[in-house]
Design a protein around this motif. Structure first.
Motif, PDB file in Angstrom:
ATOM      1  N   TRP A 111      49.988  45.031 -31.277  1.00 33.06           N
ATOM      2  CA  TRP A 111      49.391  44.053 -32.118  1.00 33.06           C
ATOM      3  C   TRP A 111      47.187  45.019 -31.944  1.00 33.06           C
ATOM      4  N   ALA A 112      46.987  46.056 -30.784  1.00 37.79           N
ATOM      5  CA  ALA A 112      45.650  46.437 -30.820  1.00 37.79           C
ATOM      6  C   ALA A 112      45.826  47.355 -31.900  1.00 37.79           C
ATOM      7  N   ALA A 113      46.830  48.076 -32.451  1.00 35.44           N
ATOM      8  CA  ALA A 113      46.585  48.958 -33.350  1.00 35.44           C
ATOM      9  C   ALA A 113      45.975  48.396 -34.491  1.00 35.44           C
ATOM     10  N   GLY A 114      46.264  47.384 -34.330  1.00 31.98           N
ATOM     11  CA  GLY A 114      46.066  46.498 -36.074  1.00 31.98           C
ATOM     12  C   GLY A 114      46.537  46.391 -37.555  1.00 31.98           C
ATOM     13  N   ASP A 115      48.143  46.370 -36.819  1.00 35.39           N
ATOM     14  CA  ASP A 115      48.486  46.800 -38.444  1.00 35.39           C
ATOM     15  C   ASP A 115      49.234  45.801 -38.389  1.00 35.39           C
ATOM     16  N   TRP A 116      49.380  44.389 -38.194  1.00 36.39           N
ATOM     17  CA  TRP A 116      49.711  43.325 -38.223  1.00 36.39           C
ATOM     18  C   TRP A 116      48.938  42.301 -39.440  1.00 36.39           C
ATOM     19  N   THR A 117      50.020  41.843 -39.764  1.00 40.71           N
ATOM     20  CA  THR A 117      49.110  40.320 -40.646  1.00 40.71           C
ATOM     21  C   THR A 117      49.008  39.825 -39.906  1.00 40.71           C
ATOM     22  N   ALA A 118      47.686  38.734 -40.574  1.00 45.80           N
ATOM     23  CA  ALA A 118      47.672  37.495 -39.461  1.00 45.80           C
ATOM     24  C   ALA A 118      48.612  36.412 -39.963  1.00 45.80           C
ATOM     25  N   ASN A 119      49.330  36.492 -40.674  1.00 45.96           N
ATOM     26  CA  ASN A 119      49.957  35.955 -40.286  1.00 45.96           C
ATOM     27  C   ASN A 119      52.313  36.447 -39.430  1.00 45.96           C
ATOM     28  N   ALA A 120      52.213  37.383 -39.965  1.00 46.75           N
ATOM     29  CA  ALA A 120      52.787  37.988 -39.104  1.00 46.75           C
ATOM     30  C   ALA A 120      52.755  37.591 -36.895  1.00 46.75           C
ATOM     31  N   ARG A 121      51.058  38.202 -36.932  1.00 42.76           N
ATOM     32  CA  ARG A 121      50.856  37.624 -35.659  1.00 42.76           C
ATOM     33  C   ARG A 121      51.555  36.524 -35.710  1.00 42.76           C
ATOM     34  N   TYR A 122      50.885  34.943 -36.357  1.00 44.39           N
ATOM     35  CA  TYR A 122      51.097  33.710 -35.537  1.00 44.39           C
ATOM     36  C   TYR A 122      51.984  33.655 -35.402  1.00 44.39           C
ATOM     37  N   ILE A 123      53.181  33.955 -36.779  1.00 49.29           N
ATOM     38  CA  ILE A 123      54.554  34.070 -36.074  1.00 49.29           C
ATOM     39  C   ILE A 123      54.897  33.990 -34.960  1.00 49.29           C
ATOM     40  N   THR A 124      54.665  35.218 -34.566  1.00 48.51           N
ATOM     41  CA  THR A 124      55.087  36.193 -33.342  1.00 48.51           C
ATOM     42  C   THR A 124      54.881  35.529 -32.362  1.00 48.51           C
ATOM     43  N   ARG A 125      53.225  34.804 -31.997  1.00 49.82           N
ATOM     44  CA  ARG A 125      52.954  34.652 -30.791  1.00 49.82           C
ATOM     45  C   ARG A 125      53.462  32.690 -30.870  1.00 49.82           C
ATOM     46  N   SER A 126      53.970  32.399 -31.412  1.00 47.98           N
ATOM     47  CA  SER A 126      54.533  30.863 -31.525  1.00 47.98           C
ATOM     48  C   SER A 126      56.094  31.329 -30.586  1.00 47.98           C
ATOM     49  N   TRP A 127      56.617  31.786 -31.084  1.00 48.82           N
ATOM     50  CA  TRP A 127      58.168  32.566 -30.633  1.00 48.82           C
ATOM     51  C   TRP A 127      58.357  33.086 -28.757  1.00 48.82           C
ATOM     52  N   ILE A 128      56.386  33.310 -28.927  1.00 49.99           N
ATOM     53  CA  ILE A 128      56.283  34.092 -27.244  1.00 49.99           C
ATOM     54  C   ILE A 128      56.650  32.661 -26.516  1.00 49.99           C
ATOM     55  N   ARG A 129      55.521  32.066 -27.529  1.00 53.17           N
ATOM     56  CA  ARG A 129      53.771  31.133 -26.625  1.00 53.17           C
ATOM     57  C   ARG A 129      55.560  29.945 -25.820  1.00 53.17           C
ATOM     58  N   ASP A 130      55.836  29.675 -26.839  1.00 52.51           N
ATOM     59  CA  ASP A 130      57.618  28.777 -26.879  1.00 52.51           C
ATOM     60  C   ASP A 130      58.462  29.624 -25.628  1.00 52.51           C
ATOM     61  N   GLY A 131      59.139  30.399 -25.375  1.00 54.15           N
ATOM     62  CA  GLY A 131      59.336  31.432 -24.353  1.00 54.15           C
ATOM     63  C   GLY A 131      60.860  31.763 -25.667  1.00 54.15           C
ATOM     64  N   LEU A 132      61.184  32.434 -25.196  1.00 56.59           N
ATOM     65  CA  LEU A 132      61.947  33.092 -25.459  1.00 56.59           C
ATOM     66  C   LEU A 132      63.332  32.388 -25.416  1.00 56.59           C
ATOM     67  N   LYS A 133      64.450  32.729 -26.236  1.00 62.41           N
ATOM     68  CA  LYS A 133      66.259  31.879 -25.506  1.00 62.41           C
ATOM     69  C   LYS A 133      66.978  32.508 -25.879  1.00 62.41           C
ATOM     70  N   PRO A 134      68.480  32.455 -25.680  1.00 61.65           N
ATOM     71  CA  PRO A 134      68.989  33.754 -25.252  1.00 61.65           C
ATOM     72  C   PRO A 134      69.608  33.216 -26.886  1.00 61.65           C
ATOM     73  N   ARG A 135      69.987  33.808 -27.715  1.00 64.00           N
ATOM     74  CA  ARG A 135      70.947  33.554 -28.767  1.00 64.00           C
ATOM     75  C   ARG A 135      71.950  34.313 -28.877  1.00 64.00           C
ATOM     76  N   CYS A 136      72.716  33.358 -29.857  1.00 63.81           N
ATOM     77  CA  CYS A 136      74.281  33.397 -30.036  1.00 63.81           C
ATOM     78  C   CYS A 136      74.718  35.061 -31.160  1.00 63.81           C
ATOM     79  N   ILE A 137      75.382  35.500 -30.906  1.00 61.99           N
ATOM     80  CA  ILE A 137      75.544  36.545 -31.373  1.00 61.99           C
ATOM     81  C   ILE A 137      76.693  37.156 -32.630  1.00 61.99           C
ATOM     82  N   THR A 138      77.567  36.143 -32.010  1.00 61.60           N
ATOM     83  CA  THR A 138      78.860  36.359 -32.363  1.00 61.60           C
ATOM     84  C   THR A 138      79.473  34.703 -33.566  1.00 61.60           C
ATOM     85  N   ARG A 139      80.547  34.974 -33.935  1.00 67.31           N
ATOM     86  CA  ARG A 139      81.356  33.723 -34.742  1.00 67.31           C
ATOM     87  C   ARG A 139      82.633  34.114 -34.725  1.00 67.31           C
TER      88      ARG A 139
END
Length: 305
Positions: free
Chosen positions: A229-257
């Motif tokens: 983020w400090a490099a300034g290459d992220w769009t405002a929308n991409a920053r917002y979406i990413t921050r929301s995921w980090i803010r809520d805490g990452l959870k284990p994600r199922c990778i098999t079906r």
């Protein structure tokens, strides 16, 4: 610039005849529709120029540049469309890969290589990444509740089940996410779930699956994000979406079906399963490059590692 001036001088009469689809093309169809071109491809490649601006710039600077794209062909969307058209999943993929490639050629979008994910390279690279994650302790095994259609005798992964979103009450939410509110969903959380194939009411069964241990990566990811983020290459929308995921805490994600169509899971006890498409599909950029050149790792791996 020369090509643009030449096209402008010759006028509209010199342009190629417009492509006319055999049937209306909508955003839910696997055909490339205008939205996908406007949102993902045309900003990178104006119709009067055969290369994306970024690629064109790099090539003008004499930098070594590679421009790849392709179709990701696994997942329940492929299976359901194949059933609708009376084809096998591989046949439906062959059909629409050709359609995509033809349309991009018509728009003069000159990829160095336009590939796909149903290839031996995709299987080998995806399974290798999986094995590395397993060896480094980034995978979890757990018993989960899943919807099963007793009439169809199959587990209802992702698009095989629809119901009411538990968050926003959208009536056509899928078994993995809601397209209206964007929330990720566990299929058993759906209200009034129905099998998309027979419209039967599914029952809850337990099954074993593998998960990517995202919480284990969270601290490392946050450090990397702060630097990026400090490099300034992220769009405002991409920053917002990413921050929301980090803010809520990452959870284990199922990778098999519990499906047949997909990259097989190379682990005892899970060999009857395939990788979830959103684990598999991003690896397609690597495998498509591998189909283009034996030196694919030099494009994707850190030179210092």
């Amino acid at each position: 610039i020369t090509a643009a001036v030449d096209a402008w001088t010759r006028g509209a009469a010199a342009l190629p005849k417009p492509w006319k689809p055999q049937k209306p093309v909508g955003c839910v169809a696997p055909d490339p529709y205008l939205g996908s071109l406007v949102g993902a491809v045309l900003p990178l490649a104006p119709t009067w120029v055969s290369q994306a601006p970024a690629c064109r710039y790099c090539r003008l600077r004499n930098w070594n540049t590679l421009y790849v794209c392709g179709t990701d062909e696994y997942g329940t969307a492929t299976e359901t469309k194949a059933m609708e058209e009376g084809l096998t999943p591989q046949e439906i993929c062959n059909k629409y890969n050709a359609i995509h490639a033809d349309i991009y050629r018509w728009f003069n979008i000159s990829f160095d290589y336009f590939g796909r994910t149903t290839t031996p390279h995709q299987t080998r690279i995806a399974q290798d990444i999986f094995q590395r994650l397993l060896a480094h302790g980034f995978l979890l095994q757990d018993t989960v509740e899943q919807l099963q259609c007793e009439g169809c005798q199959r587990f209802l992964a992702d698009r095989f089940v629809e119901g009411i979103c538990p968050f926003c009450n959208y009536e056509e939410a899928r078994g993995d996410q809601c397209d209206k509110c964007g929330k990720l969903i566990n299929a058993v959380e759906l209200k009034n779930p129905q099998c998309k194939l027979c419209r039967g009411i599914p029952v809850v069964k337990t099954t074993q699956h593998l998960f990517l241990d995202l919480p284990k990566l969270e601290e490392r990811l946050e450090r990397w994000l702060e630097q990026s983020w400090a490099a300034g290459d992220w769009t405002a929308n991409a920053r917002y979406i990413t921050r929301s995921w980090i803010r809520d805490g990452l959870k284990p994600r199922c990778i098999t079906r519990d499906l047949k169509w997909g990259t097989p899971v190379p682990l005892d006890g899970f060999r009857d399963k395939v990788f979830y498409v959103w684990f598999d599909a991003p690896i397609g950029y690597l495998s498509i490059t591998a189909n283009y050149t034996e030196q694919w790792e030099r494009w994707w791996k850190n030179p210092g590692q």
